[in-house]
Design a protein around this motif. Structure first.
Motif, mmCIF file in Angstrom:
data_model
loop_
_atom_site.group_PDB
_atom_site.id
_atom_site.type_symbol
_atom_site.label_atom_id
_atom_site.label_comp_id
_atom_site.label_asym_id
_atom_site.label_seq_id
_atom_site.Cartn_x
_atom_site.Cartn_y
_atom_site.Cartn_z
ATOM 1 N N LEU A 28 0.829 -1.206 0.000
ATOM 2 C CA LEU A 28 0.000 0.000 0.000
ATOM 3 C C LEU A 28 0.864 1.257 0.000
ATOM 4 O O LEU A 28 0.552 2.240 -0.681
ATOM 5 N N GLU A 29 1.955 1.230 0.738
ATOM 6 C CA GLU A 29 2.840 2.399 0.802
ATOM 7 C C GLU A 29 3.591 2.632 -0.505
ATOM 8 O O GLU A 29 3.976 3.757 -0.804
ATOM 9 N N GLY A 31 2.446 2.550 -3.472
ATOM 10 C CA GLY A 31 1.655 3.324 -4.410
ATOM 11 C C GLY A 31 1.552 2.696 -5.792
ATOM 12 O O GLY A 31 1.056 3.319 -6.722
ATOM 13 N N LEU A 33 -0.188 -0.047 -6.587
ATOM 14 C CA LEU A 33 -1.422 -0.808 -6.783
ATOM 15 C C LEU A 33 -2.506 0.053 -7.403
ATOM 16 O O LEU A 33 -2.557 1.265 -7.196
ATOM 17 N N LEU A 35 -6.491 1.130 -7.673
ATOM 18 C CA LEU A 35 -7.453 1.429 -6.615
ATOM 19 C C LEU A 35 -8.123 0.165 -6.088
ATOM 20 O O LEU A 35 -8.199 -0.040 -4.877
ATOM 21 N N SER A 38 -5.738 -1.850 -4.070
ATOM 22 C CA SER A 38 -5.472 -1.182 -2.791
ATOM 23 C C SER A 38 -6.615 -1.403 -1.809
ATOM 24 O O SER A 38 -6.385 -1.696 -0.631
ATOM 25 N N ARG A 41 -6.562 -5.077 -0.627
ATOM 26 C CA ARG A 41 -5.470 -5.308 0.330
ATOM 27 C C ARG A 41 -5.754 -4.601 1.655
ATOM 28 O O ARG A 41 -5.461 -5.129 2.716
ATOM 29 N N TYR A 42 -6.304 -3.403 1.577
ATOM 30 C CA TYR A 42 -6.624 -2.674 2.800
ATOM 31 C C TYR A 42 -7.635 -3.465 3.640
ATOM 32 O O TYR A 42 -7.474 -3.598 4.848
#
Length: 90
Positions: A28-29, A31, A33, A35, A38, A41-42
């Motif tokens: 995620l950090e 950047g 991926l 949307l 992301s 994964r989030y």
């Protein structure tokens, strides 16, 4: 990564879950991926974090119970004023 490829969290060890969470955070950090990736994964990261926190809380409760049992059942003996036994076998 589709949801079908994720290993069930309840089958993972604490370490496995924390390693996967760390990998998700790094992804995620980065950047890199899209949307959708992301968000997926989030969501997985939130599930992992919730499980890890619950496990830690359970472990803390077990430690408290063990410490309480130790405090009640095993009096601490102060041996600092006991006579020396250095000459008993001489």
């Amino acid at each position: 990564m589709a949801d079908a490829t994720y290993r069930p969290i309840d089958e993972m060890t604490f370490k496995e879950a924390s390693v996967e969470l760390e990998q998700i955070v790094r992804a995620l950090e980065s950047g890199d991926l899209e949307l959708e990736g992301s968000l997926e994964r989030y969501g997985r990261g939130v599930e992992l974090l919730k499980s890890l926190r619950e496990r830690l809380s359970g472990a803390e409760q077990k430690v408290r119970v063990l410490l309480d049992a130790t405090d009640e059942n095993a009096p601490v003996t102060d041996t600092s004023s006991a006579p020396s036994t250095a000459y008993i076998n001489e």
